[in-house]
Design an enzyme around this catalytic site. Structure first.
Site, short mmCIF file in Angstrom:
data_model
loop_
_atom_site.label_atom_id
_atom_site.label_comp_id
_atom_site.label_asym_id
_atom_site.label_seq_id
_atom_site.Cartn_x
_atom_site.Cartn_y
_atom_site.Cartn_z
N PRO A 38 0.84 -1.20 0.00
CA PRO A 38 0.00 0.00 0.00
C PRO A 38 0.87 1.25 0.00
O PRO A 38 1.52 1.56 1.00
CB PRO A 38 -0.80 -0.13 1.30
CG PRO A 38 0.03 -0.99 2.19
CD PRO A 38 0.81 -1.91 1.30
N ASP A 88 5.85 2.68 2.09
CA ASP A 88 5.08 1.47 2.37
C ASP A 88 4.27 1.73 3.64
O ASP A 88 4.82 1.77 4.74
CB ASP A 88 6.04 0.29 2.56
CG ASP A 88 5.32 -1.03 2.83
OD1 ASP A 88 4.09 -1.00 3.09
OD2 ASP A 88 5.98 -2.08 2.79
N HIS A 89 2.95 1.91 3.48
CA HIS A 89 2.12 2.33 4.61
C HIS A 89 1.94 1.22 5.65
O HIS A 89 1.43 1.48 6.75
CB HIS A 89 0.74 2.79 4.10
CG HIS A 89 0.16 3.92 4.89
ND1 HIS A 89 0.57 4.22 6.18
CD2 HIS A 89 -0.80 4.83 4.59
CE1 HIS A 89 -0.12 5.25 6.63
NE2 HIS A 89 -0.96 5.64 5.68
N ARG A 90 2.35 -0.01 5.34
CA ARG A 90 2.33 -1.07 6.35
C ARG A 90 3.38 -0.82 7.43
O ARG A 90 3.23 -1.24 8.57
CB ARG A 90 2.56 -2.43 5.70
CG ARG A 90 1.53 -2.86 4.67
CD ARG A 90 1.97 -4.10 3.94
NE ARG A 90 3.25 -3.93 3.26
CZ ARG A 90 3.90 -4.90 2.61
NH1 ARG A 90 3.38 -6.11 2.56
NH2 ARG A 90 5.05 -4.65 2.03
#
Length: 424
Positions: free
Chosen positions: A222, A396-398
């Site tokens: 994401p 990387d939004h994780r």
């Protein structure tokens, strides 16, 4: 006893390669350390050294052969005292090079008799990895065929088009009931020329890898994008002064060299962005290794400036010039382009004002640099003309929250607009 020479794994991710060129022939004596062949991986053409002494008795994979799986016997070495004429090929008879096809859509060579569908219990290849041609994989995906149920008729059990043509559709193994199966990815639209004149260019190993990895990145990672405008005037002035001082050493800094340093120092100051997502954990790196995107004839490669935050910009400049030159010649060692904690991609030289780069997995972020240009800009509450560039971070939004990404972009901007911090 004859020694089997096998296709080596020249990088941790290599599964197959192209035997680009043999540098020995049958009857040649070789010693440990002698260069025997040039092998093209998905990133570079590398030299393959002998590890044993003896005489080349058989060459089982001809030069130019593509898709040679790691572990395939490519030649046989006769030990000292053995009669080359009496040495049998290791791993079976020699396999001639397949005729190159003008496109992936062309049929692969079929065996003399079409193979019957294999029983479900017979795996296509030993171990967990299934060896199949790209065309066979695509047909199997379209027909819903589980390749683990197909017996390959190609070299070393490789599954080819004829094998999946003879297999029954709808035999894909169901996902285990205990685990939720991810939604299947839509099959790519099949290419159609619509009668328009065209040329067909076969994808290189590098281009196939780029397609696979970036598709995985956009599907599985994401992305969050954050953009800042950065005034360059102070950086350009410092660069001019440093280049005047470094001229006797033959060093000339580019803006990109300074941006590499700025990104590395930003990651050191905002360690929450110098990370990788690792399932139920995260990797927190203690130094910043910057992968720098370099365009080469066959695609794109990212040589790494290691521990860039601790290096002088003159050192970064020298390293980068060497890495870029050898990248374009296909002479980088795997450890020079595999790894890195973050990436930098600069398209300013092409006049691109702003863009959003795709994260290079498993990294957690990439910085996209646009062109520096004269723009109206507010300086000390008055509208002036300044040299400004746009920089966009993809995160990387994780692993990286928006606030942490914003903090990194803020530090990056401050370092460039007050660049003495880059030489401190």
């Amino acid at each position: 006893m004859p020694i089997a020479i096998k296709m080596p794994a020249l990088s941790p991710t290599m599964e197959e390669g192209t035997l680009a060129k043999w540098l020995v022939k049958v009857g040649d004596q070789v010693s440990a350390g002698d260069i025997m062949a040039e092998i093209e991986t998905d990133k570079a053409t590398m030299e393959f050294e002998a590890v044993d002494e003896g005489t080349i008795a058989h060459i089982q994979v001809e030069e130019g052969t593509e898709g040679v799986a790691v572990g395939t016997v490519i030649a046989t070495l006769a030990e000292e005292g053995e009669d080359v004429a009496n040495v049998e090929p290791a791993g079976g008879a020699a396999t001639p090079a397949p005729a190159p096809a003008p496109s992936e859509a062309k049929e692969e060579a079929a065996p003399a008799a079409a193979p019957a569908p294999a029983p479900a219990a017979a795996p296509a290849a030993s171990g967990d990895r299934i060896i199949a041609s790209p065309l066979a994989k695509r047909i199997a995906e379209q027909k819903g065929i589980d390749l683990s149920t197909v017996k390959g008729s190609g070299p070393n059990g490789r599954i080819v088009k004829a094998d999946v043509d003879g297999a029954q559709p709808g035999t894909a193994a169901p996902a285990p009931a205990a685990a939720a199966a991810p939604a299947p990815a839509a099959a790519p639209a099949e290419a159609q020329d619509f009668g328009i004149p065209h040329d067909v260019e076969k994808l290189s190993g590098m281009r196939k890898t780029i397609a696979r990895r970036l598709t995985e990145s956009k599907q599985q990672v994401p992305h969050i994008y954050l953009t800042v405008d950065i005034r360059l005037d102070a950086l350009l002035k410092l660069r001019s002064e440093l280049n005047a001082a470094l001229e006797p050493q033959g060093v000339k800094l580019s803006v990109n060299d300074m941006l590499i340093k700025a990104l590395a120092k930003s990651l050191e100051q905002v360690p929450a962005c110098n990370v990788q997502f690792a399932g139920d954990s995260m990797l927190q790196f203690k130094r910043a290794d910057i992968s720098v995107a370099v365009s080469i004839p066959n695609g794109l490669i990212t040589p790494i400036v290691k521990d860039a935050g601790a290096k002088a910009m003159s050192k970064i400049s020298t390293e980068m010039k060497d890495l870029a030159t050898r990248a374009k010649d296909g002479k980088l060692a795997p450890e020079e382009y595999q790894g890195g904690t973050a990436s930098l991609s600069n398209m300013g030289m092409f006049g691109i004002k702003q863009f959003e780069a795709v994260i290079n997995p498993p990294q957690g972020m990439i910085m996209a640099i646009g062109a520096g240009e004269k723009r109206p800009y507010v300086v000390e509450d008055s509208l002036q003309i300044a040299s400004v560039m746009s920089a966009t971070g993809s995160f990387d939004h994780r692993a990286i929250d928006g606030a942490d990404g914003a903090q990194l972009m803020k530090v990056f901007k401050e370092l460039i607009e007050a660049p003495l911090g880059l030489v401190a």
